[in-house]
Design a protein around this motif. Structure first.
Motif, PDB file in Angstrom:
ATOM      1  N   ALA A  38       0.853  -1.187   0.000  1.00 55.41           N
ATOM      2  CA  ALA A  38       0.000   0.000   0.000  1.00 55.41           C
ATOM      3  C   ALA A  38       0.889   1.236   0.000  1.00 55.41           C
ATOM      4  O   ALA A  38       1.497   1.572   1.020  1.00 55.41           O
ATOM      5  N   ILE A  39       0.978   1.902  -1.129  1.00 52.37           N
ATOM      6  CA  ILE A  39       1.943   2.989  -1.278  1.00 52.37           C
ATOM      7  C   ILE A  39       1.386   4.052  -2.219  1.00 52.37           C
ATOM      8  O   ILE A  39       0.569   3.751  -3.110  1.00 52.37           O
ATOM      9  N   LYS A  40       1.811   5.294  -2.002  1.00 52.83           N
ATOM     10  CA  LYS A  40       1.471   6.397  -2.896  1.00 52.83           C
ATOM     11  C   LYS A  40       2.756   7.000  -3.437  1.00 52.83           C
ATOM     12  O   LYS A  40       3.848   6.711  -2.964  1.00 52.83           O
ATOM     13  N   GLU A  41       2.594   7.875  -4.434  1.00 52.86           N
ATOM     14  CA  GLU A  41       3.780   8.437  -5.082  1.00 52.86           C
ATOM     15  C   GLU A  41       4.656   9.240  -4.126  1.00 52.86           C
ATOM     16  O   GLU A  41       5.865   9.359  -4.330  1.00 52.86           O
ATOM     17  N   ASP A  42       4.056   9.795  -3.064  1.00 48.77           N
ATOM     18  CA  ASP A  42       4.838  10.578  -2.104  1.00 48.77           C
ATOM     19  C   ASP A  42       5.724   9.690  -1.223  1.00 48.77           C
ATOM     20  O   ASP A  42       6.558  10.199  -0.471  1.00 48.77           O
ATOM     21  N   ASN A  43       5.541   8.380  -1.298  1.00 49.17           N
ATOM     22  CA  ASN A  43       6.405   7.441  -0.574  1.00 49.17           C
ATOM     23  C   ASN A  43       7.554   6.947  -1.442  1.00 49.17           C
ATOM     24  O   ASN A  43       8.230   5.984  -1.073  1.00 49.17           O
ATOM     25  N   LEU A  44       7.786   7.606  -2.580  1.00 46.86           N
ATOM     26  CA  LEU A  44       8.815   7.176  -3.525  1.00 46.86           C
ATOM     27  C   LEU A  44       9.785   8.306  -3.845  1.00 46.86           C
ATOM     28  O   LEU A  44       9.381   9.457  -4.037  1.00 46.86           O
ATOM     29  N   LEU A  45      11.056   7.953  -3.904  1.00 47.54           N
ATOM     30  CA  LEU A  45      12.111   8.879  -4.323  1.00 47.54           C
ATOM     31  C   LEU A  45      12.880   8.214  -5.455  1.00 47.54           C
ATOM     32  O   LEU A  45      13.395   7.100  -5.298  1.00 47.54           O
ATOM     33  N   LEU A  46      12.969   8.875  -6.602  1.00 47.63           N
ATOM     34  CA  LEU A  46      13.696   8.317  -7.740  1.00 47.63           C
ATOM     35  C   LEU A  46      15.190   8.614  -7.593  1.00 47.63           C
ATOM     36  O   LEU A  46      15.583   9.684  -7.115  1.00 47.63           O
ATOM     37  N   THR A  47      16.022   7.656  -8.020  1.00 47.31           N
ATOM     38  CA  THR A  47      17.471   7.758  -7.830  1.00 47.31           C
ATOM     39  C   THR A  47      18.196   7.346  -9.108  1.00 47.31           C
ATOM     40  O   THR A  47      17.590   6.845 -10.050  1.00 47.31           O
ATOM     41  N   PHE A  48      19.519   7.519  -9.104  1.00 48.89           N
ATOM     42  CA  PHE A  48      20.371   7.027 -10.181  1.00 48.89           C
ATOM     43  C   PHE A  48      20.710   5.557  -9.917  1.00 48.89           C
ATOM     44  O   PHE A  48      21.863   5.193  -9.705  1.00 48.89           O
ATOM     45  N   GLY A  49      19.708   4.693  -9.878  1.00 39.55           N
ATOM     46  CA  GLY A  49      19.940   3.280  -9.662  1.00 39.55           C
ATOM     47  C   GLY A  49      19.980   2.912  -8.186  1.00 39.55           C
ATOM     48  O   GLY A  49      19.910   3.760  -7.286  1.00 39.55           O
ATOM     49  N   ALA A  50      20.119   1.592  -7.933  1.00 36.39           N
ATOM     50  CA  ALA A  50      20.093   1.091  -6.557  1.00 36.39           C
ATOM     51  C   ALA A  50      21.314   1.525  -5.762  1.00 36.39           C
ATOM     52  O   ALA A  50      21.226   1.773  -4.555  1.00 36.39           O
ATOM     53  N   ASN A  51      22.471   1.616  -6.413  1.00 37.63           N
ATOM     54  CA  ASN A  51      23.668   2.013  -5.668  1.00 37.63           C
ATOM     55  C   ASN A  51      23.566   3.441  -5.161  1.00 37.63           C
ATOM     56  O   ASN A  51      24.005   3.750  -4.049  1.00 37.63           O
ATOM     57  N   HIS A  52      22.978   4.323  -5.963  1.00 38.11           N
ATOM     58  CA  HIS A  52      22.739   5.691  -5.501  1.00 38.11           C
ATOM     59  C   HIS A  52      21.754   5.687  -4.335  1.00 38.11           C
ATOM     60  O   HIS A  52      21.928   6.424  -3.341  1.00 38.11           O
ATOM     61  N   ALA A  53      20.737   4.833  -4.428  1.00 31.98           N
ATOM     62  CA  ALA A  53      19.761   4.730  -3.346  1.00 31.98           C
ATOM     63  C   ALA A  53      20.424   4.272  -2.047  1.00 31.98           C
ATOM     64  O   ALA A  53      20.174   4.828  -0.972  1.00 31.98           O
ATOM     65  N   LEU A  54      21.263   3.258  -2.139  1.00 29.95           N
ATOM     66  CA  LEU A  54      21.977   2.783  -0.952  1.00 29.95           C
ATOM     67  C   LEU A  54      22.853   3.881  -0.370  1.00 29.95           C
ATOM     68  O   LEU A  54      22.936   4.063   0.856  1.00 29.95           O
ATOM     69  N   ASP A  55      23.531   4.616  -1.243  1.00 27.15           N
ATOM     70  CA  ASP A  55      24.402   5.697  -0.785  1.00 27.15           C
ATOM     71  C   ASP A  55      23.607   6.761  -0.028  1.00 27.15           C
ATOM     72  O   ASP A  55      24.053   7.255   1.019  1.00 27.15           O
ATOM     73  N   LEU A  56      22.425   7.114  -0.538  1.00 26.26           N
ATOM     74  CA  LEU A  56      21.599   8.109   0.134  1.00 26.26           C
ATOM     75  C   LEU A  56      21.158   7.624   1.511  1.00 26.26           C
ATOM     76  O   LEU A  56      21.186   8.377   2.493  1.00 26.26           O
ATOM     77  N   VAL A  57      20.748   6.367   1.602  1.00 21.07           N
ATOM     78  CA  VAL A  57      20.320   5.816   2.888  1.00 21.07           C
ATOM     79  C   VAL A  57      21.474   5.827   3.885  1.00 21.07           C
ATOM     80  O   VAL A  57      21.304   6.206   5.060  1.00 21.07           O
TER      81      VAL A  57
END
Length: 465
Positions: free
Chosen positions: A168-187
């Motif tokens: 159960a998710i909406k668009e405000d629960n999503l952040l687009l990134t430069f791939g999974a590695n960028h996502a991991l780096d942000l976290v």
């Protein structure tokens, strides 16, 4: 060096708090290479703790390669930069990522150790045609930065896809990134500080190890079983290490190829909830038709789980696009950090992906990709077993099979021998923190790249001598 009594950090043991304080001083240069730490007796008195607490703290710093016991000198700082002038943690991160550098090289005839499928499995779907036509349809504001969250219509499409996977998710629960590695780096940047402790799958995703090392975070492995994390080991590590996060991959695990079962998934979430531990679930195969019910994000509904997805493994690594799905407050924090570090992700790529999704081309491509992957996994596993080899998991999900090597066979030596014959091999020890672990004596095989008979002939020669 004047020492003040140590205070217990929130969520940490007294020994962990002492180790964190000393680690921060060492990494900052306040305690330079070659300087001596106080003796155990003296440190206990000055920090106001027991000698056992000092021993445990010093042991942690030894394991982090920050100090060493020297005969006649006690404990000595060993942290320093390499010959290039880089700090040690930077050099160690680069060393861990060495396999990635080899993957980017094209000088191998057989790339069985590569983490990605061949371009013919991905980029030839519809991407090239859409790249050539997409520019003629861009709106006037396409070159603007846009929201740090990423292209809204694509976030809406991803939200719809996750909803079909029972999240159960909406668009405000999503952040687009430069791939999974960028996502991991942000976290990592947003949620961790130098000296923090995290848990990871072991064997696990070695680029993640490199990122955590670069962030000067302490990494502790949790045994990865064929059916998911070892729950008993997870509990033990949480109790002794007081970690901030647990990074794991539920389905098509890299490198073992195993997938979490429903009972294990429930047990992991129960443990995480009890100890208030946030889980970061790396899910590169989210769009393949595997069992969504076993995913931690589905079972948890993003309350205690941060989910990371990507199009790199299913569509094209060159597009460099992925996303983070999480609670709204976490997404807001991550979006601020993304804005500070990269301003935004690529609006052009996100518009291209949006068209591929809404026009149905992506789903048709996924159907072909899954059929290919299943068939290849079945064939590779059969070929390996018929050759007398042992594999860690017989799950047919994702791209990977983990081949266990016979006793006495060195995985790094095998990789070097393979390179001499034009075969790129991914040694198991690179995926393990404990190089002496039995699971370090293995190699990762990409089923999408393991059809060449020369590879199996190589294994027979090298493993049955």
């Amino acid at each position: 060096m004047a020492l003040a009594p140590v205070q217990r950090d929130r969520g940490a043991t007294l020994a962990g708090s002492l180790a964190n304080r000393l680690r921060t001083q060492i990494l900052s240069g306040a305690m330079p290479d070659g300087s001596r730490l106080p003796s155990i007796r003296k440190a206990a008195a000055e920090f106001g703790v027991s000698k056992n607490t000092v021993v445990e703290a010093y042991d942690r710093l030894v394991l982090d390669h920050l100090i060493a016991a020297k005969a006649g000198s006690g404990f000595v700082i060993t942290y320093r930069g390499d010959d290039s002038g880089r700090p040690r943690h930077v050099s160690e991160a680069v060393d861990i990522a060495s396999l990635l550098s080899a993957q980017l090289s094209q000088n191998f005839e057989i790339r069985v150790g590569d983490g990605r499928p061949p371009a013919s499995w991905t980029e030839h779907s519809e991407i090239k045609r859409y790249l050539s036509s997409n520019g003629r349809m861009l709106p006037p504001d396409a070159d603007a930065y846009g929201s740090a969250l990423g292209f809204l219509p694509l976030r809406q499409q991803i939200a719809l896809r996750l909803q079909t996977q029972q999240v159960a998710i909406k668009e405000d629960n999503l952040l687009l990134t430069f791939g999974a590695n960028h996502a991991l780096d942000l976290v990592i940047r947003a949620m961790l500080s130098p000296g923090d402790t995290v848990l990871v799958d072991e064997p696990g995703y070695y680029p993640l190890f490199a990122k955590l090392t670069l962030a000067q975070v302490r990494i502790v492995g949790v045994r990865r079983m064929p059916d998911g994390p070892d729950v008993d080991d997870l509990v033990a590590k949480i109790q002794t290490e007081r970690p901030k996060l647990f990074f794991t991959q539920s389905l098509g695990h890299n490198p073992t190829g195993g997938s979490i079962t429903l009972p294990v998934a429930h047990a992991v979430l129960k443990v995480a909830t009890h100890f208030n531990l946030v889980i970061v679930e790396d899910d590169p195969f989210a769009d393949l038709p595997m069992s969504a019910a076993n995913r931690l994000a589905t079972l948890d509904q993003l309350n205690n789980v941060i989910s990371i997805g990507t199009f790199s493994k299913t569509l094209s690594a060159s597009l460099r696009s992925g996303f983070i799905a999480a609670r709204g407050d976490r997404i807001a924090t991550l979006a601020e950090l993304k804005m500070l570090t990269t301003v935004n992700s690529s609006g052009h790529v996100e518009r291209l992906l949006h068209r591929l999704l809404v026009d149905g081309h992506y789903d048709r491509h996924l159907k072909r990709l899954w059929q290919r992957t299943e068939a290849a996994a079945t064939q590779v596993q059969a070929d390996l077993l018929s050759g007398g080899h042992r594999i860690y998991s017989n799950t047919k999900a994702g791209y990977y099979v983990y081949l266990l090597l016979p006793k006495g066979v060195d995985d790094m030596a095998l990789a070097r021998a393979g390179a001499q014959e034009g075969i790129f091999i991914a040694p198991g020890s690179l995926f393990c923190l404990d190089k002496n672990s039995p699971l370090a004596r293995a190699i990762r095989i990409n089923v999408a790249r393991a059809s060449n008979p020369k590879f199996y002939e190589f294994l027979l020669r090298r493993l049955h001598m």
